[in-house]
Design an enzyme around this catalytic site. Structure first.
Site, PDB file in Angstrom:
ATOM      1  CG  HIS A 189      20.897  54.006  57.833  1.00 32.78           C
ATOM      2  ND1 HIS A 189      19.757  53.998  57.053  1.00 32.78           N
ATOM      3  CD2 HIS A 189      21.904  54.265  56.950  1.00 32.78           C
ATOM      4  CE1 HIS A 189      20.042  54.247  55.792  1.00 32.78           C
ATOM      5  NE2 HIS A 189      21.346  54.417  55.699  1.00 32.78           N
ATOM      6  CG  HIS A 192      15.225  55.083  58.710  1.00 30.60           C
ATOM      7  ND1 HIS A 192      15.349  53.717  58.873  1.00 30.60           N
ATOM      8  CD2 HIS A 192      16.415  55.508  58.214  1.00 30.60           C
ATOM      9  CE1 HIS A 192      16.555  53.345  58.475  1.00 30.60           C
ATOM     10  NE2 HIS A 192      17.221  54.425  58.076  1.00 30.60           N
ATOM     11  CB  CYS A 212      16.049  51.638  61.452  1.00 34.71           C
ATOM     12  SG  CYS A 212      14.395  52.097  62.025  1.00 34.71           S
TER      13      CYS A 212
END
Length: 481
Positions: free
Chosen positions: A453, A441, A386
């Protein structure tokens, strides 16, 4: 079909309709109804759909929402019995309990059968290992969701076949099954660490840079924790592989995620690293009163302030900080405050472009990477995690350097409230359980409540809606454009 069989079939059909109505199911929908096979001998046999958990420490909740309490945690590789679906939540059965797991963390395909899926891989015994605990389950599959074939006790010898995700495939008394790797030792008595480099000589001293960091028996979150290490603890560094460092602490050998280790010198003095201090190019400061620091973080003291338009000698860049030379002194400046000299003079792609245009550049470039696979620790160009994705996109699209890991990115740039989000803002989430503000994240906000993402659960770069699972996982946002 004769009259008696018709009556039996009708009775079975009625039962399949009446029974679910007799049970209180407050979150059911069409997909909650299990399929029933009616065999010719009039017996019922439900087709069981086994699915896998795709993340670690995933909440197994009492109902289909984050407002429901957690029954417990499920880890990557655990097998669950699929029951149905309620919105974006999956109704599953695990270890005799029925609950819900968010769909992002349950595989979409499983094995429909009355027995757990089988493994057709090589069953050749590679070595002999010894059980190091008592009453250890010898299971049909590699997770606690599989039934036990029997119990093995300390000292029992087994044939070791292979290991994956913290579970060892073994042969015992003519049967093939699985056992948690932590309960196996080599025949010489050592607890079964992952195979590979057996050299345990300490190469250097490193320092833990986070609090309550797990010190584990093996290089993944599937291994049990030996204990917790806190910021400032010094450990003996042995080796590193796939994002995990093998270390020695307090006489014990174990593993820690490499992101939580720093070189000892970096904690006090600027990193020695590359000692080359030759100037590679000239860059221009693009902000006012920018700190020129002794080392590459805000914890280092300021040598002085640099203002917009100052020209500096660029030496190197790492983790969002540029090593520069100004007025005869070597120091560091946050890379976001530096522009290429040509970009300033020619109206290139940095300072003279409005933030909205930069945001469009970031988003459009990110879209070109849709479908690229998620790989933990990957930084591109063909796979990403990420934070590797966000760092790569900002650097390649608009030349903005941001830190490497999500927790550092969440402190970079300007804080933005959720109600004031704009395209191109970085948005951060806690996806490890209850939202306690821990960042795990990151994605790039696209407007319209959507963000792009690299998703570990989706296993690729995707676009998601913030009104889904991520609504209650939101932690904060930062503006770097």
């Amino acid at each position: 079909m004769d009259k008696n069989k018709k009556q039996v079939a009708a009775s079975l059909l009625a039962t399949s309709i009446v029974v679910p109505m007799a049970v209180t199911i407050s979150h059911a929908d069409e997909e909650n109804i299990q399929q029933v096979n009616i065999n010719e001998d009039n017996t019922n046999q439900r087709s069981i759909d086994y699915r896998s958990i795709t993340g670690n420490s995933v909440n197994f909740r009492k109902g289909p929402g984050t407002n429901y309490s957690s029954i417990g945690k499920l880890n990557k590789g655990y097998k669950v019995e699929y029951i149905g679906k309620s919105g974006s939540w999956i109704n599953v059965k695990y270890n005799g309990q029925v609950g819900y797991v968010h769909g992002d963390y349950v595989s979409t395909s499983g094995n429909s059968n009355t027995t757990p899926p089988t493994d057709n891989s090589d069953n050749t015994v590679k070595s002999t290992k010894v059980v190091n605990g008592n009453s250890v389950n010898f299971r049909k599959g590699p997770s606690t969701s599989y039934s036990s074939i029997g119990k093995l006790n300390k000292g029992d010898k087994v044939g070791y076949i292979s290991e994956s995700n913290g579970w060892s495939k073994i042969s015992y008394n003519g049967q093939i099954g699985y056992m948690s790797s932590q309960y196996l030792s080599n025949s010489d008595g050592n607890v079964n660490p992952p195979s590979g480099n057996t050299d345990e000589s300490v190469k250097s001293t490193k320092v833990v840079n986070g609090n309550s960091v797990n010190f584990r028996k093996g290089p993944s979150t599937s291994y049990s924790s030996i204990g917790k290490l806190n910021k400032g603890y010094e450990v003996g560094y042995i080796s590193e592989s796939n994002g995990w460092s093998k270390i020695k602490y307090n006489g014990q050998i174990g593993y820690i995620s490499s992101q939580y280790l720093s070189n000892k010198d970096e904690s006090v003095n600027p990193p020695s690293g590359n000692t080359d201090e030759s100037v590679k190019s000239t860059k221009v400061v693009n902000g006012n009163s920018v700190n020129f620091r002794k080392g590459p973080s805000t914890s280092y003291s300021s040598i002085g302030k640099l203002n917009k338009g100052y020209e500096v000698g660029y030496i190197s860049e790492s983790n969002g900080w540029s090593k520069i030379k100004y007025n005869g002194q070597i120091g560091y400046i946050s890379s976001q405050y530096l522009s290429n000299k040509d970009d300033i003079s020619s109206g290139g792609n940095n300072e003279n472009i409005p933030s909205s245009e930069k945001a469009d550049k970031v988003i459009n470039f990110g879209k070109t990477l849709l479908g690229k696979p998620y790989v933990w620790g990957a930084e591109g160009p063909n796979s990403f995690d990420c934070s590797g994705f966000t760092q790569y996109v900002f650097k390649k699209s608009v030349g903005v350097s941001i830190p490497r890991v999500s927790r550092d990115q969440s402190k970079f740039g300007q804080s933005v409230s959720r109600s004031n989000l704009q395209k191109g803002d970085l948005i951060f989430f806690d996806t490890d359980g209850s939202n306690n503000g821990y960042v795990s994240h990151v994605g790039i906000y696209m407007g319209g409540n959507q963000f792009i993402h690299a998703s570990s659960s989706g296993k690729k770069v995707i676009i998601s809606n913030m009104s889904s699972y991520y609504n209650n996982a939101f932690v904060n946002a930062r503006r770097v454009l």
